[in-house]
Design a protein around this motif. Structure first.
Motif, short mmCIF file in Angstrom:
data_model
loop_
_atom_site.label_atom_id
_atom_site.label_comp_id
_atom_site.label_asym_id
_atom_site.label_seq_id
_atom_site.Cartn_x
_atom_site.Cartn_y
_atom_site.Cartn_z
N TYR A 34 0.94 -1.25 0.05
CA TYR A 34 -0.05 -0.03 0.01
C TYR A 34 0.71 1.45 -0.05
O TYR A 34 0.61 2.13 -0.65
CB TYR A 34 -0.98 -0.18 1.25
CG TYR A 34 -1.63 1.32 1.36
CD1 TYR A 34 -2.68 1.76 0.64
CD2 TYR A 34 -1.23 2.12 2.39
CE1 TYR A 34 -3.45 2.66 0.70
CE2 TYR A 34 -2.00 3.55 2.63
CZ TYR A 34 -3.07 3.74 1.67
OH TYR A 34 -3.70 4.90 1.75
N PHE A 35 1.93 1.40 0.85
CA PHE A 35 2.78 2.40 0.82
C PHE A 35 3.45 2.57 -0.29
O PHE A 35 3.48 4.02 -1.12
CB PHE A 35 3.83 2.36 2.17
CG PHE A 35 3.23 2.10 3.33
CD1 PHE A 35 1.99 2.90 3.76
CD2 PHE A 35 3.77 1.18 4.49
CE1 PHE A 35 1.59 2.90 4.91
CE2 PHE A 35 3.21 1.46 5.81
CZ PHE A 35 2.24 2.25 5.99
N TYR A 37 2.55 1.56 -3.38
CA TYR A 37 1.65 2.13 -4.29
C TYR A 37 1.23 3.40 -4.40
O TYR A 37 1.10 4.06 -5.48
CB TYR A 37 0.49 1.24 -4.46
CG TYR A 37 -0.85 1.52 -5.36
CD1 TYR A 37 -0.68 1.46 -6.60
CD2 TYR A 37 -2.07 2.18 -5.05
CE1 TYR A 37 -1.79 1.72 -7.51
CE2 TYR A 37 -2.77 2.64 -5.83
CZ TYR A 37 -2.68 2.47 -7.10
OH TYR A 37 -3.83 2.99 -7.91
N THR A 38 1.00 4.07 -3.19
CA THR A 38 0.52 5.37 -3.20
C THR A 38 1.68 6.37 -3.47
O THR A 38 1.62 7.33 -3.98
CB THR A 38 0.00 5.59 -1.68
OG1 THR A 38 1.15 5.28 -0.47
CG2 THR A 38 -1.07 4.81 -1.39
N ALA A 39 2.96 5.95 -2.76
CA ALA A 39 4.08 6.84 -3.35
C ALA A 39 4.39 6.53 -4.79
O ALA A 39 4.62 8.01 -5.33
CB ALA A 39 5.38 6.24 -2.54
N ALA A 41 2.35 6.01 -7.13
CA ALA A 41 1.22 6.91 -7.71
C ALA A 41 1.34 8.46 -7.72
O ALA A 41 1.12 9.09 -8.66
CB ALA A 41 -0.14 6.51 -7.10
N TYR A 42 1.82 8.71 -6.66
CA TYR A 42 2.22 10.13 -6.60
C TYR A 42 3.28 10.61 -7.57
O TYR A 42 3.33 11.61 -8.00
CB TYR A 42 2.38 10.65 -5.05
CG TYR A 42 2.65 12.06 -4.81
CD1 TYR A 42 1.68 12.89 -4.91
CD2 TYR A 42 3.88 12.34 -4.65
CE1 TYR A 42 2.19 14.37 -4.69
CE2 TYR A 42 4.27 13.88 -4.27
CZ TYR A 42 3.43 14.86 -4.57
OH TYR A 42 3.75 15.94 -4.18
N VAL A 70 8.52 5.21 1.82
CA VAL A 70 8.06 4.03 2.12
C VAL A 70 8.83 3.27 3.17
O VAL A 70 8.30 2.61 4.13
CB VAL A 70 8.24 3.15 0.79
CG1 VAL A 70 7.98 1.65 1.19
CG2 VAL A 70 7.32 3.41 -0.29
N ASP A 73 7.77 4.70 6.66
CA ASP A 73 6.66 4.11 6.84
C ASP A 73 6.80 2.68 7.41
O ASP A 73 5.96 2.20 8.28
CB ASP A 73 5.50 4.05 5.71
CG ASP A 73 4.92 5.56 5.36
OD1 ASP A 73 5.02 6.15 6.38
OD2 ASP A 73 4.42 5.88 4.24
N CYS A 134 8.85 -4.96 -4.84
CA CYS A 134 8.23 -3.66 -5.06
C CYS A 134 9.59 -2.67 -5.55
O CYS A 134 9.12 -2.11 -6.51
CB CYS A 134 7.61 -3.01 -3.84
SG CYS A 134 6.09 -3.84 -3.42
#
Length: 256
Positions: A34-35, A37-39, A41-42, A70, A73, A134
């Motif tokens: 999740y971390f 993917y969001t990073a 995507a940004y 990432v 987090d 990842c």
């Protein structure tokens, strides 16, 4: 060494036979996904904006926008999960009455502590290896600096090792695994936030609490910078809590 490997294999078997490991691993890897993917995507969003506005190109720093957030987090996730991995190391031995069996093995108390620590450290390494796919995705979207990434991972590994050493120390004090986990989390959280005091202290005290802050030393690693002072801090932190764990076990042996 024979006794060391026997304890090490026993520790790994106990970890992998426990549902706690699989729950921790599942949560850790899902949160990592999740971390990431969001990073990412940004980062992609900013990349599209930079294509239309060349002045934004200077903002595209893969290390700062993806890797560092990432791993920072994940360091918080480790703060929560490390006590779960270590809470049973000695608490379960004391509860089940198998501590005395460890004393009969042809290995010293230092060897037993080292073997148990090696077991949970192996688990930590497996969790971190599970996050590397990842990072491999970054090759498809940019040109990552793998030396900086591996340096950041080294810092996360050393940070996790420090967490685990304190967790083992907490486990050596009680028969109750939950108590060990709560005590470990509270102590780690104190080392995490102690740096916040620096804003209200004098120069000397400020440097001391900043040095004691366990997360401040990881901040340098997360930028891809290898500083020997941060490596020494984590090695000293880990060695100290393994040492006091050995002393606690020796004390328990003589009381028994």
């Amino acid at each position: 060494m024979r006794g060391f490997w026997a304890v090490y294999r026993k520790e790994l078997y106990a970890l992998f036979a426990s549902p706690i490991f699989y729950v921790v691993a599942f949560i850790f890897l899902v949160l990592n996904g999740y971390f990431f993917y969001t990073a990412l995507a940004y980062y992609n969003m900013v990349s599209f904006q930079a294509a239309q506005n060349p002045f934004m190109a200077n903002q595209l720093h893969l290390m700062d926008m993806v890797v560092r957030p990432v791993l920072m987090d994940l360091s918080v996730v480790l703060l929560l999960t490390a006590p779960l991995l270590t809470m049973r190391t000695y608490a379960e031995e004391r509860r089940s009455g198998t501590m005395e069996l460890l004393f009969t093995l042809p290995v010293t108390d230092k060897g037993v502590v080292a073997a148990k620590f090696a077991g949970v450290l192996t688990t930590l390494a497996l969790l971190l290896v599970g996050t590397l796919p990842c990072m491999a995705v970054l090759e498809a979207v940019a040109d990552p600096n793998w030396k900086a990434i591996l340096c950041a991972y080294l810092g996360l590994f050393l940070l996790g090792a420090a967490f685990l050493s304190l967790g083992m120390f907490s486990s050596a004090f009680t028969k109750n695994q939950i108590v060990a986990a709560v005590f470990s989390f509270g102590a780690l959280l104190l080392f995490w936030v102690i740096g916040w005091l620096s804003s209200i202290m004098g120069p000397t005290s400020m440097r001391l609490v900043e040095y004691l802050s366990i997360v401040r030393h990881f901040d340098t690693f997360s930028k891809g910078v290898l500083d020997s002072r941060d490596v020494i801090y984590y090695l000293l932190f880990t060695s100290f809590f393994l040492f006091v764990t050995v002393r606690q076990i020796e004390s328990y042996r003589w009381r028994g």
